[in-house]
Write a protein that holds these residues in place. Structure first.
Motif, PDB file in Angstrom:
ATOM      1  N   GLN A   1      12.564  -7.292  11.551  1.00 17.58           N
ATOM      2  CA  GLN A   1      11.794  -7.087  12.657  1.00 17.58           C
ATOM      3  C   GLN A   1      10.925  -7.892  13.058  1.00 17.58           C
ATOM      4  N   VAL A   2       9.892  -8.086  11.764  1.00 14.27           N
ATOM      5  CA  VAL A   2       8.669  -8.822  12.015  1.00 14.27           C
ATOM      6  C   VAL A   2       8.890 -10.264  12.211  1.00 14.27           C
TER       7      VAL A   2
ATOM      8  N   SER B   1       0.733  -1.297   0.138  1.00 17.88           N
ATOM      9  CA  SER B   1      -0.021  -0.124  -0.147  1.00 17.88           C
ATOM     10  C   SER B   1       0.764   1.451  -0.094  1.00 17.88           C
ATOM     11  N   GLY B   2       2.144   1.135   0.269  1.00 15.36           N
ATOM     12  CA  GLY B   2       3.043   2.317   0.344  1.00 15.36           C
ATOM     13  C   GLY B   2       2.876   2.778   1.629  1.00 15.36           C
ATOM     14  N   ALA B   3       2.277   2.176   2.743  1.00 12.30           N
ATOM     15  CA  ALA B   3       2.296   2.915   3.924  1.00 12.30           C
ATOM     16  C   ALA B   3       3.579   2.868   4.988  1.00 12.30           C
TER      17      ALA B   3
ATOM     18  N   ASP C   1      14.804  -0.638   3.569  1.00  8.99           N
ATOM     19  CA  ASP C   1      13.636  -0.375   4.712  1.00  8.99           C
ATOM     20  C   ASP C   1      13.009  -1.753   4.764  1.00  8.99           C
ATOM     21  N   ILE C   2      12.822  -2.164   3.582  1.00  6.13           N
ATOM     22  CA  ILE C   2      12.038  -3.551   3.567  1.00  6.13           C
ATOM     23  C   ILE C   2      12.642  -4.830   4.072  1.00  6.13           C
TER      24      ILE C   2
END
Length: 205
Positions: A189-190, A173-175, A182-183
Motif C-alpha cells: 500500500q505505501v 514499534s509494534g504499532a 500484514d507487513i
C-alpha cells in the motif's frame, strides 16, 4: 576499577590504524545486537582486547565512535539498495526496489537500522554510499524517462523517504500488525502510493 580499565593494553599487537578498525568493528557488532544505545566505547575496547585509555587514543568519546558506526550502518543499507537495484531496470520497479530494500533492512537488521539514523547520523550527506543519494538518483532516472513531473522532482526524496521510514518505524514499534501478510499488505500500500503519487500523474498526461 572495571575489567576494561584493568585489562592489559595490547595495542602494540595492532598494526597502525588496525586498532581503530577493530574498535569500529566492535561497535558495529554492538549496534547489531542492540542499536545505538548499545554502542559504548568501554564495551568496544573490551571486545577489541585493549584498555579503555587505548580506545580514547582513537576516539575522543562515545559519540565519535557512534558516528563511525552510524556511517557504516548507512553504507550497509546503501549496499543492499544497490543490490536490489542491480536486478531491475524499469524506473518504476527501481523506485519500488529502493523502498522494499529500506523496509526489509529495518525489519531484518534492526540494530543497524536504528543506528544508521540515530542522533549521530545525518542522512543526505551526499556520500556515494548515502541511501538518500541513491534514492535521489533513482528519482532522477524517472525524471529522465519522462515518468516524473519536473515540478514534482524538488523535494520528492523527502516525500518518499518519509513514507518508507514512517512505515518502518511503525512496524518496529509494534504499532502496526507484524504478521507476514500484514507487513506485505502495508508495504504494498505505501509503496503503491509513492509510485502513483510521484510517477503516474505526469506519465499519463
Amino acid at each position: 576499577m572495571s575489567p576494561a580499565d584493568s585489562a592489559p593494553d595490547r595495542r602494540t599487537s595492532y598494526h597502525h590504524g588496525a586498532l581503530r578498525t577493530a574498535l569500529i568493528d566492535a561497535g558495529i557488532a554492538l549496534a547489531s545486537e542492540g542499536g545505538p544505545d548499545r554502542v559504548v566505547l568501554r564495551e568496544a575496547a573490551r571486545a577489541a582486547g585493549v584498555s579503555h585509555s587505548a580506545a580514547y587514543r582513537h576516539f575522543a568519546d562515545r559519540e565519535a565512535l557512534l558516528a563511525e558506526v552510524s556511517r557504516h550502518a548507512r553504507a550497509e543499507l546503501a549496499a543492499e539498495m544497490r543490490r536490489r537495484l542491480s536486478r531491475v531496470r524499469d524506473p518504476r520497479a527501481r523506485l519500488h526496489a529502493v523502498g522494499t530494500s529500506y523496509i526489509d533492512f529495518a525489519l531484518t537488521r534492526t540494530g543497524l537500522f536504528r543506528t544508521a539514523f540515530g542522533a549521530a547520523a545525518a542522512p543526505g550527506d551526499g556520500a556515494a554510499d548515502d541511501p538518500h543519494r541513491i534514492l535521489g538518483q533513482v528519482l532522477d532516472e524517472a525524471l529522465a524517462a519522462g515518468l516524473l513531473d519536473p515540478e514534482v522532482r524538488p523535494g520528492a526524496e523527502t516525500a518518499a523517504w518519509s513514507a518508507v521510514h514512517g512505515l518502518s518505524t511503525l512496524l518496529l514499534s509494534g504499532a502496526l500488525p507484524t504478521t507476514r501478510p500484514d507487513i506485505d499488505a502495508a508495504v504494498s500500500q505505501v509503496l503503491g502510493l509513492i509510485n502513483r503519487g510521484l510517477l503516474s500523474t505526469f506519465s499519463q498526461r
